[in-house]
Motif scaffolding. Sequence first.
Motif, PDB file in Angstrom:
ATOM      1  N   ILE A  30       0.839  -1.205   0.000  1.00 27.42           N
ATOM      2  CA  ILE A  30       0.000   0.000   0.000  1.00 27.42           C
ATOM      3  C   ILE A  30       0.872   1.253   0.000  1.00 27.42           C
ATOM      4  O   ILE A  30       0.573   2.245  -0.686  1.00 27.42           O
ATOM      5  N   ALA A  31       1.974   1.215   0.758  1.00 28.54           N
ATOM      6  CA  ALA A  31       2.867   2.375   0.807  1.00 28.54           C
ATOM      7  C   ALA A  31       3.482   2.651  -0.564  1.00 28.54           C
ATOM      8  O   ALA A  31       3.593   3.811  -0.990  1.00 28.54           O
ATOM      9  N   ILE A  32       3.868   1.597  -1.265  1.00 27.07           N
ATOM     10  CA  ILE A  32       4.451   1.772  -2.601  1.00 27.07           C
ATOM     11  C   ILE A  32       3.393   2.259  -3.586  1.00 27.07           C
ATOM     12  O   ILE A  32       3.630   3.180  -4.382  1.00 27.07           O
ATOM     13  N   MET A  33       2.207   1.665  -3.539  1.00 23.87           N
ATOM     14  CA  MET A  33       1.153   2.066  -4.470  1.00 23.87           C
ATOM     15  C   MET A  33       0.711   3.501  -4.228  1.00 23.87           C
ATOM     16  O   MET A  33       0.265   4.189  -5.151  1.00 23.87           O
ATOM     17  N   GLY A  34       0.846   3.954  -2.984  1.00 20.31           N
ATOM     18  CA  GLY A  34       0.458   5.324  -2.669  1.00 20.31           C
ATOM     19  C   GLY A  34       1.341   6.370  -3.314  1.00 20.31           C
ATOM     20  O   GLY A  34       1.010   7.565  -3.293  1.00 20.31           O
ATOM     21  N   GLN A  35       2.470   5.944  -3.895  1.00 22.66           N
ATOM     22  CA  GLN A  35       3.376   6.889  -4.550  1.00 22.66           C
ATOM     23  C   GLN A  35       2.991   7.149  -6.010  1.00 22.66           C
ATOM     24  O   GLN A  35       3.624   7.952  -6.686  1.00 22.66           O
ATOM     25  N   TRP A  36       1.963   6.447  -6.479  1.00 17.11           N
ATOM     26  CA  TRP A  36       1.501   6.634  -7.853  1.00 17.11           C
ATOM     27  C   TRP A  36       0.039   7.060  -7.845  1.00 17.11           C
ATOM     28  O   TRP A  36      -0.694   6.796  -6.896  1.00 17.11           O
ATOM     29  N   THR A  37      -0.383   7.728  -8.915  1.00 16.21           N
ATOM     30  CA  THR A  37      -1.759   8.204  -9.017  1.00 16.21           C
ATOM     31  C   THR A  37      -2.261   8.021 -10.439  1.00 16.21           C
ATOM     32  O   THR A  37      -1.474   7.765 -11.365  1.00 16.21           O
TER      33      THR A  37
END
Length: 436
Positions: free
Chosen positions: A131-138
């Motif tokens: 989730i932390a890694i995915m939160g860096q993309w939009t």
Amino acid sequence: MSASGFVCAVLVLLTRLAVGHQTDLAYEARGGGRQSLARWDYGNLASRARGRVQTECIVRRTEVAAMTTTSATLPEGVIEVDGMLWKPKPGVTATAEEFIAARTRFVEINCDGRWNPWVLDERRAELDEAIAIMGQWTRAEPGHRRLTLKQLEARWEREDRKLERERAAADKQREARKQHYDPERAQARLSLIENLSILDHLQTELAAFRDGSRFPGMEPVKRQKEMAELETKIERVQEFVKRLEAEVGDPEEVIDKNGWLPGERREALLFQYKYDREFAVRDLRKQLADLRSTYKASKDRKERSDLRFKISMAQHKLGDLLAVSELAAEQMCSECATPMFKHGWVTPPYDGPCPAWPGWAKRIQRVREMFKAAVEASKGRKKPPAPPPLKPEPLAVTGLPIAEIMARLAELQEQFPDAEVRRGRANRWELWPAKS
């Protein structure tokens, strides 16, 4: 709410919280305000506000393979994953490969957690990292806007109204079907299922006799006799099955007394089995932890032996439950919350026949009646007569008055103060010199 309404409601909730093409995943909401909350966060809020249960991701594992990237005519830094465009947020460090791997892991864990919810606890660290890694993309589609909570609530209300209409229509159909309920046909259907199971059991047993895997040391003459008897039974059951098939027709069209079709009952029973299995797994894991702790602290050999047996049994039950992969409704029994492959005539590996099968139900009823008769017989049985009172016995036997005996003993004590009294012949008392 009826069982059908419950099933439909759960399916709608699962769909709402699915990973979709038109709404964002949970990780997009990290760091955002109320208006930037993603769909997963909306699901959490709605479940708390409306009393709904948090549900798992329903993306199938096969969909993970579809999460591929393409660089065709895309702006620099933008990637396409599963039909959606993504770009890194300013100043982030996660690469596209790391983002795709995290997304794949996120979906995999949530899909596993759909059938095995304890996986979400066991792999919590991996999930948080993803989730932390995915939160860096939009999202990168031009003009893409997230739905607000108000918009999602309005959509869900429309879905609720649609669900209610569908549920009412289904209830109306079942109510109309109830008048066509045929108890004899319904029993014939259950008998057909039971005898198909018996036929499969007999054929499996016959095959084992033929290839020698069943009782390999059996004498050939006896083996041939057993095989002949099985073949006769199989022919008899096959004839009975044919008659039942003609009487029943399509088993899936046979309604119960409430107007439910077998397929509808399987859907409801699958949910029951799923949550029964989850409760049993969690309970067995707790039991095993307690048993192992007690075993480690115990010093008593018998207690440790008993604990080893209990641990072995709990491990066996837990292993059986964990070995059951995710099921479809078609794999369930339509009469009880048990997968059909767990119904059989040899235990283990089967749990036993379905209690609703007519032949088996009669056998169970006969056993119950036998126990009941035994209990009633024990109640009416006369108690054995009490033993007669014991005949009174004298405290001592002597041919002289007790006063004369006491006087004689006093004289002897003065004459032989250190003498010992011993039992002599004919049960007489004798005085002997004391042992030095």
